[in-house]
Design a protein around this motif. Structure first.
Motif, mmCIF file in Angstrom:
data_model
loop_
_atom_site.group_PDB
_atom_site.id
_atom_site.type_symbol
_atom_site.label_atom_id
_atom_site.label_comp_id
_atom_site.label_asym_id
_atom_site.label_seq_id
_atom_site.Cartn_x
_atom_site.Cartn_y
_atom_site.Cartn_z
ATOM 1 N N GLN A 66 -11.099 1.024 -0.992
ATOM 2 C CA GLN A 66 -12.136 2.501 -1.175
ATOM 3 C C GLN A 66 -12.184 2.768 -2.868
ATOM 4 O O GLN A 66 -12.681 3.047 -3.236
ATOM 5 C CB GLN A 66 -11.438 3.903 -0.657
ATOM 6 C CG GLN A 66 -9.525 4.066 -0.969
ATOM 7 C CD GLN A 66 -9.383 5.400 -0.913
ATOM 8 O OE1 GLN A 66 -9.434 5.946 -0.085
ATOM 9 N NE2 GLN A 66 -7.952 4.581 0.132
ATOM 10 N N TYR A 67 -11.188 1.508 -3.296
ATOM 11 C CA TYR A 67 -10.455 1.670 -4.776
ATOM 12 C C TYR A 67 -12.194 0.657 -5.322
ATOM 13 O O TYR A 67 -12.252 -0.120 -7.168
ATOM 14 C CB TYR A 67 -9.544 1.338 -5.627
ATOM 15 C CG TYR A 67 -8.556 2.676 -4.280
ATOM 16 C CD1 TYR A 67 -8.988 3.750 -4.657
ATOM 17 C CD2 TYR A 67 -7.819 2.405 -4.156
ATOM 18 C CE1 TYR A 67 -7.964 4.803 -4.524
ATOM 19 C CE2 TYR A 67 -7.190 3.175 -3.425
ATOM 20 C CZ TYR A 67 -6.760 4.531 -3.500
ATOM 21 O OH TYR A 67 -6.198 5.496 -3.251
ATOM 22 N N ILE A 68 -12.646 -0.026 -5.136
ATOM 23 C CA ILE A 68 -13.604 -0.580 -5.037
ATOM 24 C C ILE A 68 -14.485 -0.668 -5.941
ATOM 25 O O ILE A 68 -15.126 0.970 -5.723
ATOM 26 C CB ILE A 68 -14.729 -1.737 -4.620
ATOM 27 C CG1 ILE A 68 -13.169 -2.268 -3.697
ATOM 28 C CG2 ILE A 68 -14.961 -3.297 -4.868
ATOM 29 C CD1 ILE A 68 -13.359 -3.179 -2.289
ATOM 30 N N ILE A 111 -6.326 8.718 -7.518
ATOM 31 C CA ILE A 111 -6.538 7.619 -7.725
ATOM 32 C C ILE A 111 -7.716 7.689 -7.942
ATOM 33 O O ILE A 111 -7.735 6.548 -9.499
ATOM 34 C CB ILE A 111 -5.648 6.650 -6.533
ATOM 35 C CG1 ILE A 111 -4.240 6.600 -6.683
ATOM 36 C CG2 ILE A 111 -5.482 5.073 -7.016
ATOM 37 C CD1 ILE A 111 -3.854 5.963 -5.375
ATOM 38 N N GLN A 112 -8.250 7.072 -7.564
ATOM 39 C CA GLN A 112 -10.076 7.104 -8.077
ATOM 40 C C GLN A 112 -10.538 7.831 -9.636
ATOM 41 O O GLN A 112 -11.164 6.737 -10.225
ATOM 42 C CB GLN A 112 -11.160 7.249 -7.192
ATOM 43 C CG GLN A 112 -12.933 6.633 -7.049
ATOM 44 C CD GLN A 112 -13.054 5.682 -6.303
ATOM 45 O OE1 GLN A 112 -12.594 4.739 -7.689
ATOM 46 N NE2 GLN A 112 -12.409 5.497 -4.966
ATOM 47 N N GLU A 113 -10.153 8.820 -9.675
ATOM 48 C CA GLU A 113 -10.391 9.543 -11.005
ATOM 49 C C GLU A 113 -9.247 8.475 -12.222
ATOM 50 O O GLU A 113 -10.052 8.068 -13.588
ATOM 51 C CB GLU A 113 -9.783 10.841 -10.710
ATOM 52 C CG GLU A 113 -10.231 11.976 -10.230
ATOM 53 C CD GLU A 113 -9.874 13.567 -10.202
ATOM 54 O OE1 GLU A 113 -8.733 13.465 -11.085
ATOM 55 O OE2 GLU A 113 -10.173 14.429 -8.916
ATOM 56 N N ALA A 114 -7.717 8.458 -12.201
ATOM 57 C CA ALA A 114 -6.996 7.713 -13.059
ATOM 58 C C ALA A 114 -8.472 5.754 -13.158
ATOM 59 O O ALA A 114 -8.217 5.105 -14.111
ATOM 60 C CB ALA A 114 -6.029 7.047 -12.630
ATOM 61 N N LEU A 115 -8.857 5.453 -11.927
ATOM 62 C CA LEU A 115 -9.179 4.091 -11.882
ATOM 63 C C LEU A 115 -10.493 4.667 -12.647
ATOM 64 O O LEU A 115 -10.624 3.931 -13.686
ATOM 65 C CB LEU A 115 -9.351 4.150 -10.591
ATOM 66 C CG LEU A 115 -8.099 3.579 -10.435
ATOM 67 C CD1 LEU A 115 -8.947 2.987 -8.832
ATOM 68 C CD2 LEU A 115 -7.879 1.870 -10.844
ATOM 69 N N ASN A 116 -10.837 5.280 -12.366
ATOM 70 C CA ASN A 116 -12.476 5.030 -13.492
ATOM 71 C C ASN A 116 -12.533 5.713 -15.021
ATOM 72 O O ASN A 116 -12.804 5.805 -15.404
ATOM 73 C CB ASN A 116 -13.231 6.742 -13.116
ATOM 74 C CG ASN A 116 -13.568 5.659 -11.245
ATOM 75 O OD1 ASN A 116 -13.879 5.787 -11.006
ATOM 76 N ND2 ASN A 116 -13.890 7.098 -10.606
ATOM 77 N N ASP A 117 -11.592 6.482 -14.769
ATOM 78 C CA ASP A 117 -11.072 6.735 -16.428
ATOM 79 C C ASP A 117 -10.220 5.971 -17.384
ATOM 80 O O ASP A 117 -10.893 5.474 -18.534
ATOM 81 C CB ASP A 117 -9.861 8.212 -16.705
ATOM 82 C CG ASP A 117 -9.824 9.067 -18.340
ATOM 83 O OD1 ASP A 117 -10.577 8.789 -19.159
ATOM 84 O OD2 ASP A 117 -8.508 8.557 -18.407
ATOM 85 N N ILE A 162 -3.094 10.202 -3.405
ATOM 86 C CA ILE A 162 -4.112 11.156 -2.755
ATOM 87 C C ILE A 162 -5.180 10.260 -3.615
ATOM 88 O O ILE A 162 -5.485 10.171 -5.264
ATOM 89 C CB ILE A 162 -3.877 12.109 -4.211
ATOM 90 C CG1 ILE A 162 -2.103 13.357 -3.377
ATOM 91 C CG2 ILE A 162 -4.467 13.017 -3.864
ATOM 92 C CD1 ILE A 162 -2.005 14.501 -4.535
ATOM 93 N N PRO A 163 -5.390 9.551 -2.413
ATOM 94 C CA PRO A 163 -7.299 8.694 -3.167
ATOM 95 C C PRO A 163 -7.807 9.060 -3.964
ATOM 96 O O PRO A 163 -7.985 8.389 -4.926
ATOM 97 C CB PRO A 163 -7.340 8.646 -1.971
ATOM 98 C CG PRO A 163 -6.747 9.120 -0.522
ATOM 99 C CD PRO A 163 -5.036 9.771 -1.338
ATOM 100 N N GLU A 164 -8.219 10.778 -3.986
ATOM 101 C CA GLU A 164 -9.020 11.285 -4.863
ATOM 102 C C GLU A 164 -9.160 11.532 -6.378
ATOM 103 O O GLU A 164 -9.256 11.206 -7.585
ATOM 104 C CB GLU A 164 -9.763 12.755 -4.984
ATOM 105 C CG GLU A 164 -9.906 12.615 -3.667
ATOM 106 C CD GLU A 164 -9.031 12.883 -2.186
ATOM 107 O OE1 GLU A 164 -7.918 12.699 -2.359
ATOM 108 O OE2 GLU A 164 -9.950 12.736 -1.008
#
Length: 315
Positions: A66-68, A31-37, A27-29
C-alpha cells in the motif's frame, strides 16, 4: 553524477535482544502521509519491508504494497529462518515473491544479516550461508526470465575479526556465478548505539573506517569487486531518557553526510534509515525508540533534518 537514492523502513516491528519486538499498531494513513512528505517531487525513494517465508502474514510493515507510489518502490527483504528443509522450498518462495511483487520491486535482499546472530540476524540459522548463495542465484535467474529491472543483493554487518570465515566461505560457496549475480551488497550498521564511541573518536571518522573495512576487507574476502555497489540497508540512532532528541538529529546528519561524501570512494548507491516511527515512545529501552517520529506520529527534530537531507542529496 553518481546515483544516490534514499529510503526508510516504516514498520513498528524490529529485531531485539529477546526476539521480535512488536510495537504499537501501525496507522497506515499516517505512514503514507510521512512517506509522501519525505519523498521529494520527482525523485526516487524506497520503502524497506521484511518477509519471512515461514510467517508471510507477519510481514512488516503489514500490507507493505500500500506504500508504493510513483517513483517509490520496495526494497524487499526475504528473511531466512528455516532449519533442515530442502532449499527447493526456499527458492520456490523467492520465485513466487518475484512473480507477485516484481513490478513494484526496486531491490530484493536475500536473507537479513546472514553473518549476524544478534538481534534480527539470520546468522542464527545453521545453513544460512548456503541459502544466501542459492537464493541470490535463484532470484537473478527468475528476474532475468521475467525481464524485470530488479537489483538483487544481500546484507551483512561489519566484521573486524580476522578469524571470521563468513566472507571467505561465501566466496567459496558461490564462486564467480554468485558474484556475477550480485547487483549490490548492503551494510547494516549502527555506530554509537550498541558499542558507544570512544571519547577520542569522531563519529565521521568511525563511519569512514567502517565503510573502508566493509568495502576493502570484508567484501574482497568473498571476491566481490568494487564495481558491485554498496547500499546502507539499515542505519539509525535511537532516543531514550539518556539519549536526547537533539543528539539523534546531530548523529544522523553526520552519518548521512559522511556516507554521501564517500559515495564515489566506496561506490555507495543507496541509504535507508531505520526507522520511521518509535515502537513505543514511553518505553525507555532503546529498541523502542529508533523512530524519526514518536509513536503518535509527531516528529522529533531528526525528522526535519532527514527530510532536508533527502531533498538536498537525492541524485
Amino acid at each position: 553524477m553518481h546515483p544516490f537514492t534514499f529510503g526508510i523502513y516504516p514498520g513498528s516491528a524490529l529485531g531485539a535482544e529477546d526476539g521480535l519486538l512488536i510495537g504499537l499498531p501501525d496507522i497506515p494513513e499516517r505512514i503514507q502521509e510521512a512517506l509522501n512528505d519525505l519523498q521529494p517531487d520527482g525523485k526516487s525513494f524506497r520503502v524497506r519491508a521484511y518477509i519471512d517465508r515461514d510467517n508471510v502474514q507477519g510481514s512488516t510493515p503489514q500490507h507493505f504494497e500500500q506504500y508504493i507510489a510513483p517513483n517509490r518502490k520496495l526494497d524487499l527483504v526475504l528473511c531466512y529462518r528455516a532449519i533442515d528443509e530442502p532449499f527447493e522450498l526456499w527458492t520456490d518462495f523467492i520465485r513466487r515473491t518475484i512473480q507477485q511483487y516484481g513490478p513494484n520491486l526496486a531491490t530484493l535482499q536475500i536473507t537479513e544479516e546472514a553473518n549476524s546472530t544478534g538481534p534480527g540476524g539470520d546468522g542464527i540459522t545453521p545453513n544460512v550461508r548456503a541459502a544466501l548463495v542459492a537464493g541470490v542465484l535463484a532470484a537473478k535467474t527468475e528476474i532475468q526470465r521475467l525481464g524485470l529491472p530488479i537489483g538483487v543483493g544481500f546484507s551483512a554487518t561489519i566484521s573486524f575479526n580476522p578469524a571470521d570465515d563468513f566472507w571467505t566461505e561465501l566466496g567459496q560457496l558461490g564462486g564467480q556465478s554468485f558474484v556475477n549475480a550480485l547487483d549490490y551488497v548492503a551494510l547494516d550498521f549502527f555506530p554509537d548505539v550498541f558499542v558507544p564511541l570512544q571519547p577520542n573518536v569522531q563519529l565521521s571518522d568511525a563511519v569512514r573506517a567502517v565503510l573502508h573495512q566493509f568495502r576493502h576487507v570484508n567484501m574482497l574476502q568473498a571476491g566481490i569487486p568494487a564495481t558491485v555497489p554498496m547500499h546502507i540497508g539499515e542505519n539509525g540512532w535511537p532516543t531514550s531518557p539518556t539519549r536526547p532528541y537533539t543528539r539523534q538529529a546531530e548523529v544522523l546528519e553526520t552519518i548521512i553526510r559522511t556516507v554521501y561524501e564517500q559515495r564515489e570512494t566506496y561506490n555507495i548507491a543507496c541509504y535507508e534509515l531505520f526507522d520511521l516511527r518509535d515502537a513505543n515512545s514511553s518505553n525507555p529501552d532503546i529498541f523502542y525508540q529508533f523512530g524519526l517520529l514518536r509513536d503518535d506520529y509527531s516528529p522529533k527534530p531528526a525528522y526535519g533534518v532527514f527530510k532536508e537531507l533527502v531533498a538536498e542529496l537525492s541524485v
